[in-house]
Design a protein around this motif. Structure first.
Motif, short mmCIF file in Angstrom:
data_model
loop_
_atom_site.label_atom_id
_atom_site.label_comp_id
_atom_site.label_asym_id
_atom_site.label_seq_id
_atom_site.Cartn_x
_atom_site.Cartn_y
_atom_site.Cartn_z
N SER A 41 31.08 2.68 -44.69
CA SER A 41 29.94 1.85 -43.92
C SER A 41 29.69 1.99 -42.52
N ALA A 42 30.73 1.71 -41.80
CA ALA A 42 30.98 2.14 -40.34
C ALA A 42 30.38 3.17 -39.92
N LEU A 44 28.49 5.47 -41.49
CA LEU A 44 27.07 5.25 -41.65
C LEU A 44 26.23 4.95 -40.91
N LEU A 45 26.66 3.76 -40.03
CA LEU A 45 25.90 3.01 -39.14
C LEU A 45 25.90 3.48 -37.50
N THR A 46 27.13 4.19 -37.52
CA THR A 46 27.54 4.63 -35.83
C THR A 46 27.33 6.25 -35.74
N PRO A 48 25.50 8.79 -37.88
CA PRO A 48 24.68 9.55 -38.80
C PRO A 48 24.90 10.73 -39.15
N ARG A 51 27.65 12.00 -42.21
CA ARG A 51 27.12 11.32 -43.61
C ARG A 51 27.74 12.35 -44.53
N PRO A 57 28.95 3.41 -48.81
CA PRO A 57 28.83 2.21 -48.42
C PRO A 57 29.57 1.05 -49.11
N MET A 60 28.87 -3.03 -45.78
CA MET A 60 27.45 -3.30 -45.88
C MET A 60 26.65 -3.74 -46.90
N SER A 65 29.36 -7.04 -41.50
CA SER A 65 29.11 -5.94 -40.45
C SER A 65 30.81 -5.23 -40.68
N LEU A 75 22.79 -4.79 -36.62
CA LEU A 75 22.92 -3.73 -37.35
C LEU A 75 21.99 -3.61 -38.59
N LEU A 77 21.55 -5.68 -40.98
CA LEU A 77 22.16 -6.02 -42.40
C LEU A 77 21.68 -7.54 -42.66
#
Length: 207
Positions: A41-42, A44-46, A48, A51, A57, A60, A65, A75, A77
């Protein structure tokens, strides 16, 4: 395929992230791997760009968070789990009255408290401190006294509430991460600790 799991993904600026990605890239070049999997998850969000072909995931997906410094709404979410419990009783308290095991909480003013049908036997954290928020009717209300096996008490002074009403322990109005901070833990812990006593209702919603 080849996968890695980022050890410090919840700290985006940690130097180990670059080291881990560099090592992973080196290993990936040693064979003709059909697919690569990197991102939780982290990541994926910070990150990209990290990946890979498959992503994983986790937190998330619950709308919580994975990064302590950022709130879920920052974020993009949205909470998908809501934990609620009914009101069992409502009682008036006077200055000096104690609430909960060990009499660790004592009223400093006259007020009204509600007993809620949830406790550590359901997975609500026993170490939740007095002041931990609970949501009802558009406002946060404070936990008072210790969490017992089957019940908690909250301060509902000055509001209308009846036995059978439901309060939100976390969910759409009260982020699980906020509750977790009051309990000196993380959202992951709260989301995975619920016991078999809790009734699950699955609701399909269009996005």
């Amino acid at each position: 395929g080849l996968m890695t799991h980022m050890a410090c993904a919840d700290e985006p600026d940690h130097p180990l992230n670059e080291q881990q990605m560099s090592l992973f890239a080196q290993v990936a070049q040693t064979h003709d791997f059909a697919q690569l999997s990197i991102a939780n998850s982290a990541t994926l969000l910070t990150r990209p760009e990290c990946r890979g072909d498959w992503v994983r995931p986790g937190i998330m997906m619950y709308g919580a968070s994975p990064i302590p410094q950022l709130h879920a709404h920052q974020l993009g979410l949205q909470a998908v789990m809501e934990l609620t419990a009914p009101v069992l009783a409502i009682r008036n308290v006077k200055v000096g009255d104690c609430v909960g095991y060990g009499a660790t909480w004592q009223a400093e003013r006259d007020g009204k408290h509600a007993t809620i049908a949830i406790g550590y036997g359901d997975g609500y954290p026993r170490h939740a401190k007095s002041g931990t928020p609970v949501w009802f009717n558009g406002k946060k209300h404070s936990l008072v006294g210790r969490v017992s096996m089957d019940m908690i008490c909250i301060d509902v002074t000055g509001i209308d509430m009846t036995v059978g009403d439901h309060v939100e322990l976390w969910g759409e109005h009260l982020p699980v991460d906020e509750v977790a901070k009051w309990c000196d833990t993380i959202g992951y812990d709260l989301l995975t600790r619920l016991s078999q006593r809790v009734e699950y209702n699955y609701v399909a919603k269009s996005v």
